[in-house]
Design a protein around this motif. Structure first.
Motif, PDB file in Angstrom:
ATOM      1  N   GLN A  24      74.651  11.052  65.607  1.00  0.00           N
ATOM      2  CA  GLN A  24      75.435  11.620  66.713  1.00  0.00           C
ATOM      3  C   GLN A  24      76.931  11.680  66.414  1.00  0.00           C
ATOM      4  N   THR A  25      77.353  11.051  65.321  1.00  0.00           N
ATOM      5  CA  THR A  25      78.777  11.152  64.973  1.00  0.00           C
ATOM      6  C   THR A  25      79.106  12.535  64.400  1.00  0.00           C
ATOM      7  N   LYS A  26      78.078  13.287  64.011  1.00  0.00           N
ATOM      8  CA  LYS A  26      78.324  14.602  63.393  1.00  0.00           C
ATOM      9  C   LYS A  26      78.220  15.747  64.412  1.00  0.00           C
ATOM     10  N   LEU A  27      77.597  15.466  65.554  1.00  0.00           N
ATOM     11  CA  LEU A  27      77.425  16.526  66.558  1.00  0.00           C
ATOM     12  C   LEU A  27      78.757  16.811  67.253  1.00  0.00           C
ATOM     13  N   PRO A  28      78.999  18.019  67.693  1.00  0.00           N
ATOM     14  CA  PRO A  28      78.098  19.178  67.701  1.00  0.00           C
ATOM     15  C   PRO A  28      78.215  20.041  66.442  1.00  0.00           C
ATOM     16  N   HIS A  29      79.008  19.559  65.479  1.00  0.00           N
ATOM     17  CA  HIS A  29      79.339  20.430  64.343  1.00  0.00           C
ATOM     18  C   HIS A  29      78.199  20.528  63.346  1.00  0.00           C
ATOM     19  N   ARG A  30      77.513  19.396  63.155  1.00  0.00           N
ATOM     20  CA  ARG A  30      76.399  19.398  62.201  1.00  0.00           C
ATOM     21  C   ARG A  30      75.239  18.629  62.787  1.00  0.00           C
ATOM     22  N   PHE A  31      74.032  19.193  62.632  1.00  0.00           N
ATOM     23  CA  PHE A  31      72.829  18.463  63.044  1.00  0.00           C
ATOM     24  C   PHE A  31      72.277  17.789  61.796  1.00  0.00           C
ATOM     25  N   GLU A  32      72.499  16.470  61.711  1.00  0.00           N
ATOM     26  CA  GLU A  32      72.030  15.721  60.538  1.00  0.00           C
ATOM     27  C   GLU A  32      71.218  14.528  61.023  1.00  0.00           C
ATOM     28  N   THR A  33      70.228  14.159  60.237  1.00  0.00           N
ATOM     29  CA  THR A  33      69.469  12.957  60.568  1.00  0.00           C
ATOM     30  C   THR A  33      69.803  11.871  59.558  1.00  0.00           C
ATOM     31  N   ILE A 187      65.855  26.613  89.499  1.00  0.00           N
ATOM     32  CA  ILE A 187      66.944  26.365  90.447  1.00  0.00           C
ATOM     33  C   ILE A 187      68.261  26.739  89.765  1.00  0.00           C
ATOM     34  N   GLY A 188      69.053  27.555  90.421  1.00  0.00           N
ATOM     35  CA  GLY A 188      70.314  27.989  89.807  1.00  0.00           C
ATOM     36  C   GLY A 188      71.314  26.850  89.814  1.00  0.00           C
ATOM     37  N   LEU A 189      71.787  26.462  88.656  1.00  0.00           N
ATOM     38  CA  LEU A 189      72.815  25.425  88.659  1.00  0.00           C
ATOM     39  C   LEU A 189      73.811  25.615  87.523  1.00  0.00           C
ATOM     40  N   HIS A 190      74.925  24.974  87.726  1.00  0.00           N
ATOM     41  CA  HIS A 190      76.019  25.000  86.738  1.00  0.00           C
ATOM     42  C   HIS A 190      76.562  23.580  86.654  1.00  0.00           C
ATOM     43  N   VAL A 191      76.832  23.115  85.433  1.00  0.00           N
ATOM     44  CA  VAL A 191      77.273  21.731  85.248  1.00  0.00           C
ATOM     45  C   VAL A 191      78.726  21.691  84.784  1.00  0.00           C
ATOM     46  N   TRP A 192      79.541  20.936  85.505  1.00  0.00           N
ATOM     47  CA  TRP A 192      80.894  20.612  85.035  1.00  0.00           C
ATOM     48  C   TRP A 192      80.758  19.413  84.107  1.00  0.00           C
ATOM     49  N   VAL A 193      81.144  19.588  82.862  1.00  0.00           N
ATOM     50  CA  VAL A 193      80.989  18.527  81.861  1.00  0.00           C
ATOM     51  C   VAL A 193      82.349  17.887  81.582  1.00  0.00           C
ATOM     52  N   ASP A 194      82.532  16.650  82.046  1.00  0.00           N
ATOM     53  CA  ASP A 194      83.772  15.933  81.702  1.00  0.00           C
ATOM     54  C   ASP A 194      83.836  15.767  80.188  1.00  0.00           C
ATOM     55  N   GLU A 195      84.970  16.090  79.601  1.00  0.00           N
ATOM     56  CA  GLU A 195      85.067  15.961  78.130  1.00  0.00           C
ATOM     57  C   GLU A 195      84.831  14.520  77.669  1.00  0.00           C
ATOM     58  N   THR A 196      85.287  13.546  78.504  1.00  0.00           N
ATOM     59  CA  THR A 196      85.059  12.114  78.279  1.00  0.00           C
ATOM     60  C   THR A 196      85.833  11.569  77.079  1.00  0.00           C
ATOM     61  N   ARG A 197      87.145  11.628  77.238  1.00  0.00           N
ATOM     62  CA  ARG A 197      88.011  10.975  76.263  1.00  0.00           C
ATOM     63  C   ARG A 197      87.758   9.468  76.310  1.00  0.00           C
ATOM     64  N   PRO A 198      87.944   8.738  75.213  1.00  0.00           N
ATOM     65  CA  PRO A 198      88.502   9.259  73.973  1.00  0.00           C
ATOM     66  C   PRO A 198      87.487   9.777  72.952  1.00  0.00           C
ATOM     67  N   ARG A 199      86.204   9.465  73.085  1.00  0.00           N
ATOM     68  CA  ARG A 199      85.274   9.891  72.020  1.00  0.00           C
ATOM     69  C   ARG A 199      84.650  11.251  72.295  1.00  0.00           C
ATOM     70  N   ASN A 200      84.902  11.755  73.514  1.00  0.00           N
ATOM     71  CA  ASN A 200      84.459  13.125  73.843  1.00  0.00           C
ATOM     72  C   ASN A 200      82.943  13.324  73.832  1.00  0.00           C
ATOM     73  N   GLN A 201      82.203  12.333  74.303  1.00  0.00           N
ATOM     74  CA  GLN A 201      80.747  12.493  74.335  1.00  0.00           C
ATOM     75  C   GLN A 201      80.322  13.632  75.259  1.00  0.00           C
ATOM     76  N   SER A 204      81.231  16.908  73.159  1.00  0.00           N
ATOM     77  CA  SER A 204      80.500  17.064  71.898  1.00  0.00           C
ATOM     78  C   SER A 204      78.994  16.895  72.050  1.00  0.00           C
ATOM     79  N   LEU A 205      78.521  16.100  73.011  1.00  0.00           N
ATOM     80  CA  LEU A 205      77.081  15.825  73.104  1.00  0.00           C
ATOM     81  C   LEU A 205      76.439  16.467  74.341  1.00  0.00           C
ATOM     82  N   THR A 206      77.030  16.227  75.522  1.00  0.00           N
ATOM     83  CA  THR A 206      76.427  16.791  76.741  1.00  0.00           C
ATOM     84  C   THR A 206      76.453  18.318  76.692  1.00  0.00           C
ATOM     85  N   ALA A 207      77.595  18.870  76.320  1.00  0.00           N
ATOM     86  CA  ALA A 207      77.689  20.337  76.249  1.00  0.00           C
ATOM     87  C   ALA A 207      76.716  20.881  75.198  1.00  0.00           C
TER      88      ALA A 207
END
Ligand code: MRU
Length: 359
Positions: A24-33, A187-201, A204-207
């Motif tokens: 998860q340290t590489k997401l969202p830029h790279r999907f690595e296992t 169901i129609g929905l839209h999510v506001w995603v807090d960036e979540t500083r400082p690591r931005n989960q 980078s992850l929820t979005a």
């Protein structure tokens, strides 16, 4: 959940001597296992947040014990593995819960059986997490369905903080499970995603998760949530949690408390989704929840992808400035509208929790 059409869990056995995880340290830029083949690998992965999120930390630690038992199944090795893993991250109580469950299962069993028993128990913890999160999703779906019915055909705007999706668990997620189910139910929905500083989960992850599932979402600065609530553009908040005290106080990613305050001030329902393994019955209230202090580097530096596709880390603060970085805060139970658990929805009180999880 699926990435590019392929179903994934966040942790899986690779033969009987290793587990695979999504890095998860590489997401969202790279999907690595990554492959974790030893106790030390699992401890390092939790500490470095290759895996993170309360339920996934617990499942990874369980496999850490199982890997330790393959090398040495003595009581001393069990104690050592337990202590090493318990020290990796202090706030998420699922870690302690999973380690206790593993030790209780193994302690009085013959050494020759321990490696196989441990592997099976870790797999059971992972499988149960999937079922638990699915139930949380089903109970939360009812709340979203009712809320959406009041929107007169407009999408339901849900705000979430940090990442309490499937990447934080083994599958489905806690806070995001109801959102996935609502989306799948049309169901129609839209999510506001807090960036979540400082690591931005959030960014980078929820979005990343929501995008992969086709859920409409918008990343916002952590400081923007109150503004959107005042403007009537948030209908409901759902967050996850790393530890809930017996009275319903909620520890979650730093910044959750401010969102709960803003939600209260604006009459926006604020739900917390959790598996029962996140309840710490030993703590009367949230005052004694240990708050992880993380590296100042998380604040002073940022990592991202350059136009050429490389990952790069840059400094963002004035040289010489220090930083304080508490990883979690505690939201008082009085600010929480309700808990969404695998057994249903309850009030954020000890009586509410006990109504679903009696002694
Ligand atoms: O520091 P992290 O990324 O492990 O923190 C994660 C969170 O705070 C989540 O909201 C939490 O674990 C919720 S449980 C799905």
């Amino acid at each position: 959940m699926k990435i590019h059409g392929k179903p994934w869990r966040t942790i899986w056995p690779e033969g009987e001597g290793a587990v695979g995880v999504i890095d998860q340290t590489k997401l969202p830029h790279r999907f690595e296992t990554a492959t974790l083949g030893t106790l030390d690998d699992t401890a390092r992965a939790i500490r470095a947040m290759v895996v993170r999120g309360a339920p996934l930390i617990g499942a990874t630690a369980a496999y850490g014990i199982a890997l330790a038992m393959r090398e040495d199944a003595s009581d001393a090795a069990l104690d050592k593995a337990h202590d090493l893993l318990l020290a990796t991250r202090p706030t998420a109580v699922n870690l302690r819960w999973a380690l206790k469950r593993m030790c209780d299962r193994l302690r009085n069993r013959p050494r020759a059986e321990r490696a196989a028993l441990a592997w099976a128990e870790a797999a059971a913890i992972a499988d149960e997490d999937v079922a638990t999160c699915k139930s949380i999703g089903e109970h939360g779906l009812k709340i979203l369905r009712e809320a959406a019915a009041e929107e007169n055909g407009e999408p339901l705007n849900v705000l979430t903080h940090c990442n309490a999706g499937w990447l934080a668990c083994v599958d489905w997620g806690t806070a995001l499970a109801p959102i996935y189910m609502a989306h799948d139910a049309g169901i129609g929905l839209h999510v506001w995603v807090d960036e979540t500083r400082p690591r931005n989960q959030g960014a980078s992850l929820t979005a990343y998760e929501l995008g992969a599932h086709g859920v409409k979402h918008t990343i916002i600065a952590d400081n923007a949530g109150g503004h959107y609530m005042q403007a009537g553009q948030v209908d409901l908040c759902i967050v996850g949690t790393d530890r809930v005290a017996a009275n319903g106080d909620v520890a979650n990613k730093i910044g959750t408390y401010l969102k709960a305050l803003a939600a209260k001030d604006n009459g926006v329902p604020f739900y917390v989704a959790l598996p029962s393994s996140t309840i710490d019955w030993t703590l009367a209230n949230g005052r004694d929840i240990p708050i992880e202090e993380r590296s100042a580097d998380e604040l002073l530096k940022m990592t991202g992808r350059t136009p050429s596709g490389e990952l790069a880390t840059v400094e963002i603060a004035a040289p010489g400035s220090g930083a304080a970085n508490p990883g979690f805060d505690v939201t008082p139970a009085r600010l929480v509208t309700g808990f969404i658990t695998e057994r249903g929805v309850c009030a954020a009180t000890e009586a509410g929790l006990r109504s679903l999880f009696p002694l």
